[in-house]
Design an enzyme around this catalytic site. Sequence first.
Site: not given
Lengths: 663, 663, 663
Positions: C142, C298
Site C-alpha cells: 500500500e 486484501e
Amino acid sequence: MYFGVDYYPEHWPEERWETDAQMMQAAHFNVVRIAEFAWAKLEPAEGHFDFDWLDRAIEVLNRHGLKVIIGTPTATPPKWLIDKHPDILPRDPDGHVRGFGSRCHYCATNEAYHWYTDIIVGQLARRYGQHPGVIGWQIDNEFGCHSTVRCYCDSCQRAFRRWLQRKYGTLDVLNKTWGTIFWSQTYTDWDQVIIPRKTVAEHNPSLLLDFYRFASDMKVQYQRRQIEILRRHTTNQFITHNLMGLFPEIDYYELGADLDFVSWDNYPRLLGSPDRARLAMTHDLIRSIRRRNFWVMEEQSGPSGWGIVQSTPRPGEVRLWTYQAVSRGADGIVYFRWRTCRFGTEQFWHGVINHDGLPRRRYEEVQRTGSELKRLAPLLEGTVVKNEVAFLYPYDQLWALDIQPNNPRLNYTDVVKEYYTCLHERNIGVDFVNHDDDLSQYKLLIAPLVYMVYPDLAARLARFVQDGGVLITTFRSGVKDWNNIATDKPLPGELAYLLGIEISDYDSFYGDKVGVRLELNGELSEGSADTWCDVITPQSAKRLAAYTSEYYSHEAAVTENRVGKGRAIYIGTRLDSNLRSKLIDYALLEAGVAKGLLAHSGIEVAIREKDSMKLIFLINHTDQKQTAALPGRYSSLLSNRSIAGEIELEPYGVEVLKEAELF
Amino acid sequence: MYFGVDYYPEHWPEERWETDAQMMQAAHFNVVRIAEFAWAKLEPAEGHFDFDWLDRAIEVLNRHGLKVIIGTPTATPPKWLIDKHPDILPRDPDGHVRGFGSRCHYCATNEAYHWYTDIIVGQLARRYGQHPGVIGWQIDNEFGCHSTVRCYCDSCQRAFRRWLQRKYGTLDVLNKTWGTIFWSQTYTDWDQVIIPRKTVAEHNPSLLLDFYRFASDMKVQYQRRQIEILRRHTTNQFITHNLMGLFPEIDYYELGADLDFVSWDNYPRLLGSPDRARLAMTHDLIRSIRRRNFWVMEEQSGPSGWGIVQSTPRPGEVRLWTYQAVSRGADGIVYFRWRTCRFGTEQFWHGVINHDGLPRRRYEEVQRTGSELKRLAPLLEGTVVKNEVAFLYPYDQLWALDIQPNNPRLNYTDVVKEYYTCLHERNIGVDFVNHDDDLSQYKLLIAPLVYMVYPDLAARLARFVQDGGVLITTFRSGVKDWNNIATDKPLPGELAYLLGIEISDYDSFYGDKVGVRLELNGELSEGSADTWCDVITPQSAKRLAAYTSEYYSHEAAVTENRVGKGRAIYIGTRLDSNLRSKLIDYALLEAGVAKGLLAHSGIEVAIREKDSMKLIFLINHTDQKQTAALPGRYSSLLSNRSIAGEIELEPYGVEVLKEAELF
Amino acid sequence: MYFGVDYYPEHWPEERWETDAQMMQAAHFNVVRIAEFAWAKLEPAEGHFDFDWLDRAIEVLNRHGLKVIIGTPTATPPKWLIDKHPDILPRDPDGHVRGFGSRCHYCATNEAYHWYTDIIVGQLARRYGQHPGVIGWQIDNEFGCHSTVRCYCDSCQRAFRRWLQRKYGTLDVLNKTWGTIFWSQTYTDWDQVIIPRKTVAEHNPSLLLDFYRFASDMKVQYQRRQIEILRRHTTNQFITHNLMGLFPEIDYYELGADLDFVSWDNYPRLLGSPDRARLAMTHDLIRSIRRRNFWVMEEQSGPSGWGIVQSTPRPGEVRLWTYQAVSRGADGIVYFRWRTCRFGTEQFWHGVINHDGLPRRRYEEVQRTGSELKRLAPLLEGTVVKNEVAFLYPYDQLWALDIQPNNPRLNYTDVVKEYYTCLHERNIGVDFVNHDDDLSQYKLLIAPLVYMVYPDLAARLARFVQDGGVLITTFRSGVKDWNNIATDKPLPGELAYLLGIEISDYDSFYGDKVGVRLELNGELSEGSADTWCDVITPQSAKRLAAYTSEYYSHEAAVTENRVGKGRAIYIGTRLDSNLRSKLIDYALLEAGVAKGLLAHSGIEVAIREKDSMKLIFLINHTDQKQTAALPGRYSSLLSNRSIAGEIELEPYGVEVLKEAELF
Ligand SMILES: [Zn+2]
Ligand SMILES: [Zn+2]
Ligand SMILES: [Zn+2]
C-alpha cells in the site's frame, strides 16, 4: 478625488500595457498603484537593479492620464536574500520556521533585513522621488497579514529584551510590574527574559500584553524606517500604508501617526455576505485613525479567492461599496486589481477584468461609477465627516481582552460593534477615539469594557462627564491597571467615583439568559442579558435596571450617576438588543445628539460637509427596492433632479443629495 | 479536624500579613498551606537561600492559631536553573521544547533536576523539619498537571530503556512480550528501544502501555526522592500530595502508597455545572487510594479561571461541597486560595476573598462553615467510612482502554461512572479497589471492562465469588493479558470458567440502539443497549437477557453463573440506564447489601461511623428545597434539635444527623 | 481463479502452521500471501539473512495445495537500519521527523534506503525467483499509506530539484511556467527551488501540482527499482502491488503501468456502512488502471480496527463483497488476514478467524464462497468486462482541484461519483480513462471538471465527438493549462469551440440552492443546483437548461453542441440528482448505449463475458429480500436451475446467471 486601480504590469506581456492603460483611462481612472511585490524583478541579484521596465510602465500609464503610486516591495524578499540570510524568516511559537513560498516571510526585527530594506527603498526613492508622474508611496503591503505581527525568533527575543529595558529601566521594576513573583518567574538578568514561546500552560498576562505591544511597535518602527528614507528623497509625494480594517494585531493609531493619511483594503464579500454595519464601522475606524479623510487602496472589484473562490459581487455592489467608502470619508478609491492574475497563489483573486482581459459587467459598473464620481469630485473637494458621538477603542483593551476574554462569549470588538450597530441603525455618525485622545468635541462617549484604566484616563473620562458629556460604560471596566494587573480596589476600581457604584459580586455567565427589568423615565421594559453579570451596589448612582432571575435577582444591573453637568451610565451585563437600544435612545436624548436622517428606514445615510454644505449619501445595501420619506427638499447629484417626499432606491441603489438652496 | 486556606504571603505586602491572619482566624481557620511555588524567592540565585520572609510569615500565622503546611516548590524551577540546564525542560512527542513561562516545566527523569531538587527540599526540610508551627508537607503540586506526566525528551528515552531492562531482563523477553515481530519492530540492542514519539501511524499498544506505566512511575519515584529527604529531617510532620481527582495519567495507588495520607484539589464548578455523582465518586476514589481518610488541599471557594472566568459558586455551594467532602472521609479542608492574586496566569482563579481584600459573601459562608465544623470536630474524630460494595478500578485497565478504546463511544471511567451512579442514587457507599487489593470485606464487586487479566487476578475474582460474593463484569473482559496482548483463548479468556460462557461473536456497535430483553425472577423488561454487543454462548451460566434486534437477535446478552456460594454476572453490552438499574437492584439483593437511606430521594446521604455511632450527612445539591421521610428519630448536629418523619433541606442545604440514642 | 488469504506465519508458533494450512485447504484456498512485513526476521542484522523459516513456511503451505505470493518487506525497515541511517525517516512540512514505531517510515528518495532495498529484494528474488511454489510477488505494501507520499526531507528537496531540471531544462522555463514573477518568487539558481514546506500563507499552485506529481513519481520509481531486480531473477512469476482503491496521492495509471496486473485492498466496512456505488466504482477504476482483470489482495473478512474496532461484517457480506469483486473483473481474491494478530498496532484488524484460532461463522462463510467459486472458475476463465461508457479521471485534475477546490463544497472525486452513481443505478458498466487514453471504443464519455486542458486533450475530445461520441462535461472545465496556469482565453478556454459556448460570468455559490429549469425534447423539469454557477452565453450550442433565480435568472445553465456526428453537453452548475439523472438518460439515449439489466431495481448487476457467453452477477447489498423481473430465461450457476420471470435474492444474497442457450 482619486479613482484608480492596482496594477501589476510585470505579470503581463509588455505589448499588452498599452491596451490596459487605454481601458483604464476609458474607465475614468486617474491613478494606479504598482510595484509592491516586484523586488525580485527590481533587484534580480544582490546589488543589481533593473528599473527600466518600471520606467516604461510608468510612462505608459502617465501617458494615459494615470498618476502612479509606488508600493515598496518589502513584503516579498527574493529567494537570493533569504538564502543568504535565512534568519530573516519568521518563526512560530513552536519554533518552526515559516519559510519561503508565499509572502510576508520576514521578521521585522531582523538586522540583515533592515540593511536590505534600506537599499531597495533608497534606490526606489532616489529614482522616483521627484518623478512628476508619481504622486505617492505605499509602504510594504498590509503589515501583519497572515499572522506575521508576532514572531518568535531569536532576533525578536533580543529585541523584546531591549524594548523592555527601555520601558522599565530596571529588572526590579519589570518584575514588580509583571508580578513575576507568581509561579517563581522572577528574572534576575535581562538575558533571562523570555518571549512567549510554547510553554506548558499559559503565559503571564502582563508579559503577553507587553509582547503584543512590542510586536505592534516593531511594525511601526519598521514602517518608520522606510518613511524616513522616503522623506529624505521625495518631494510632494504622499506616504501611506494599506491597513486591514479591523485587523487586531497592530495599534493602527500608532502606525497611522507617521503617515500622511491612511488607506485600507476593503473586501466586503471576503467573509460571506457583506455586513453593512461592519463595513461602515470599519470606514469610521479608519477615518478616526488620523481624524481625517482616507483612501481605499484595495476596493473589491470581483470575487476574491485563493484556492477557494468567494461569491461574486452582485450587480451594483461594487458601485455601492465605492459610494459607502466615499460617504464616510474616502478621497481615493483604488480597485484591486486590474486584471485577474493567471498564476500564483492569488490566481482566483479576481480584478475588474477576468483572466481573459475582456471588459465585462464589472468593468462596465466601475466605468459608470467613475463617470459619476468625476462629476461629483468638485463638490466633494474639502468635505469632511463630523460627528457628536464617539467610541473609545484603544488597541490595548482589545489585546488585554484577547489575552483574557473573561467569558468564552466575550470579544471586545463584538461588544463595541453591538453598540455601534445601534447608532448605525439610527444613521448617526460616530468617530472612534484612542485612550489619550481629546474628547471635548463629543456629546456622547460610548466606552464598552474599559478593562484597563490608568489614573489620567479615569480623570479624562470624569472631566468629559463633568463638562456635560454622557458616558456609557459596561461590566469589566476598571478591572485592571494599564499593565494588565488587577486593581486592589473594589470594582470598578479607578472609575468607582465617576460611576457612583461598587460591584459587590459578579458572575461570569454560562446560562442561557438572565432576566433584566429596565426602567427609564418611568417606563418599564422586560428583557434579558448574558455573558457577564455584575451585582451592583449603587452609591451615588441611581438604578436604571435590575436582574429578575438568578441568585442576584432584584440587584442592580444598570446604573446612572450624575456628575457635574453630565451623566455616567454603567451597564453591568450584556443586554439584549432591545434593552440596549432603549438605553441608547435614552442616552442620545440626554446628550442632546441630533437625530439621524431616515433612522431605521433600511437605507444607510452618511454625510460629508464643508462649511454649510452637506452632501447626503443614501445607500440601499439590499437586493430589494427601498423607499423612505424625506423630511425636506433636496437636489439629486446623480440624476440632477429635485427630490422631496418619498424617495425610492433600486436594489443596491445609491443616491447623493444636497439640501436644496432656498435662497 | 483541620480547616484552613492556601496562602501566598509572597504575593502581598508584608504589612498586610497581619490583617490576613486576623481575618483567617476570624473564619475559624487553623491551618494554612504556603510556599509551594516560591522557589525563586527561596533561592533567588544558585546556592543563595532566603528563608527569612518565610520565617516571618509562619510566625505571623502561628501567632493567630494557624498551623502551617509547607509545599515544596519544585513545580516551578526558577529561570536561572532552566538557563543553566535547559535540558530540564520537557518535550512533546513532536520534539518541541515545552519552555519556561508557566509551571511544571521540568522533566522528572532529568538528573540535573534531581540534584537541584535535593538541595532545595533538603534546605527546607532542615530549616522547618522540627518547627512546632509546621505540621506537614505537601510535595510539589498536582503532579502531571498540564499533561506533563509523559515526556519525550532524551533523558526519558534513556530512563525508559533502563526501566524496561529492569522489568524484562533481556531483549528477547521484551520482544516476545511486546510482539515486536509485528511490522519488523524487533529490537536487537537496548539502545534501539524507542519512546513513542511522533511516528507515521500508531505505536505498538504494548509499548504504549509500558510507556504509560513508566511515565507514572517516574512521578512516583520523583516524589519518593523528596519524601526520603523529608523523612530524614522531619519529626512529627506528615507528608502528603495534592492529587487531581480523576486525573488519569498517574497510578494514584502507587503515588499514594508513599504518603501519610492523600489529599486532593476539588473544583466542582471548573467543568461547568457541578456533577454531584462525579464529585462523590472522586471523593470515594481518593479515600480508597490509601483506604483511609484524606484531605481536600484545595477546595473551591470562588470562581476559578485563567483567561476565562468560570461561573461563581452559588450561595451555599462552598459550604455544601465542604460537607460533601467531610461526609466521604475528609479530615482536612483547605480552601484555595485566600485572596485572589492580582497578577500572573491565575489572576482570575478567585479565592475566599477578591482582589480587593474585603470580606464578602463567600468569606461569610466559609466563616459560618468553619464555625459549624468546629462544633462537629469532636464527634468526627476517629470516624471512618465503611462500605459493602466495591468497584475494581486499576489504572492499568484505564490506560489500556485509553490506548485502544475499542469503540469511539467507549471510555473506561465513563462506564465505571454509569455503574457508580446507580449506587449513588441509592445512597449506597462504595470503595474502589486496585487489581491486587483484598476483596474479602465486600459483598458486591462491580468490575466493568476487566480488559486485561492475569491468572492471579482471575483466581482472586473466582475466590471472591466462591466465598459468596456477587461479581458484575462486562463486555471486553478477559480480552488481554497484563501486557496488552490478546488472549489466544476463546473470550472471556481467563474469566471463561468463572463466568460460564463463551463469546462466539461480537460487534463493535455503531447503530443507534440494539434491542435487549431482560428477565429477572420472571419479570420481563424491554430496553436497549449500544457501544458493544457480545454474542454469548452460555455454558454453565444461565441467560438473564437476550438481544431483540440485529443479526444476533435472540442470542444471550447478559448471563449469570453460580460458582460456589456466589454469582458472577456478565453484561455483554452497554445497557440503557433502566436495564442497568434493574440489574443492580437484582445484584444488590442477591449480595445482601444493606439498603441506602433515602434512596432515590434527591438527597445525597453519606455516613461516617465509629464503633456504633453513625454520623449521617444529608446534602441537597439543588437550588430547590428537598424533602424526604426519615425512617427513625435523629438528632440534628447543626441545629441541635430532634428530628423524625419528614425532613426538609433548603436549596444547597445540608444536615448532619446522629441516630437518637434510645437508651 | 485464485482464492486465498494473507498469512503471517512469523506471528505464530511454528507448530501451529500445519493446522493453519489444513484449515486453509479446507476453506478451498489455493494461494497465500506472506512475508510482506518480515524484514527484521529475514535480515535480523545487516547482511545476516535468515530464510530458513520462510522456506519451511512455504513448504508447509505448498504441501496443502497453497501457492505463495511473496511481499517484499520494504514497508517496514528494521530498527538497526534506521539507527544506522536516520535520514531514511520521512519528514512532515513542519520539519518533524516521522519516526520509527509503526510502518512506512522511509523516504522513497533516500539513497541509503535504495541501497538496502536492493539488497533485501535481491536476496529474496534470488532465493525464490525460480521456486515452483511461489507464483508471484507483491512490491512493498500500500504505497503511500498514512500520508507518506509527500515527504519534506532534505533528500526530497534535492530530488525535486533534479526532477524539475529534467522536466524544464532551464530555470527560465520553470519561472515562466510557474509564474514565479508573482510575489517575487523568481528563482535564479536551481539550489533556490523549494519544496512546499510550512510557509506564511499558501504556496504557488503550479509548484504544488509539480510537487504532487514528483512525489507520486518517486513512488513509481521506487517500485520500478524493485521490479527491475525481481524481473532479473524470476521466471514465470507475476509482479503486482496492492493499491488502496480511491487513494488520491499516487497516479495509479503510472504505478500500474510497470506491473503485470494491479490488485487492491478492499475494506467495505472501514468507513462505516458499506457504500455499494463507491465499492463498484473503485473496482471499476482499479480494473481500468491496466484495462484488464485484477486481484483483490486484501479482502475484508472480519471487523477491521486498530485502537477502534469497526462493525463486524454482517452474515453474507464477505461472500457478497467477493462476488462483487469477481463480477467487476477480479481474478484473484485474497482475504485479509488469516488469523487475527495477538499483538501490535493491528491487534483488532480481524481476519477470517479470531485470536482464538477457531473456525466460526466468518470462516464458514468464506469456505462456502470458496466452494462455489471453485465450481464457477472454469466458466470465469478468460471472461472480461466490456463497457460503452467511460469516465475521464486523470489524477492531475484531482490534484489541481485538491490544491484549489474553487468552492468549499467541491471535491473532484465526489462529483465524479455523483455521475457514476447515475450509471450504477442503471446497472450500466463503465470504465475510467486517463487523459491520454484512447476513447474510440466508447459511445458516451463523462468528463466532469476538465479543469486543466492541453491542446492535444482538447483535440482528442473533439475527435471523439466528431466521430459520433457523446461528451458530457461541466463547470470549471478548460480553466487551466496543464501546468495549473489559468487560460487567458474566454472560458471554457481550449474547449470553447467544441462546446460552442462562452462563459460570460460565474458565481462560486454559497447559498442554499439556485433554481434551474431543464428542457429536454420539449419536456420541462424544475429543479435546483448549487456549488458553482456558470453564466453561459451559447454560441453554436443550444440551451438545455436555464437558471430561475439569482441575478443570472434566465441565463443558460446547460447547453448542447452538435459537432460532427456527436454532441458535447456542458453542465454549468452542480445539478440536483433528479435533473442530473434526466440529463444522463437523455445522453445515454443520444449515444445509443445499451440499457442495463434490472435498472433501478435495487439489485446490482454486472457482467463478465467471453466471446458470446455472458456471466451475469446479481447482488443484493441490503439486509432485505429483493425481487425483480428478469427479461428472459437464464440458468443459475449457483443453484444449477433454470430461472425466468421473477427472481428473488435473499438479504445480502447473490446469484450468477448465464443466458440460457437456445440452440
Ligand atoms: Zn522575529
Ligand atoms: Zn523527559
Ligand atoms: Zn523525503
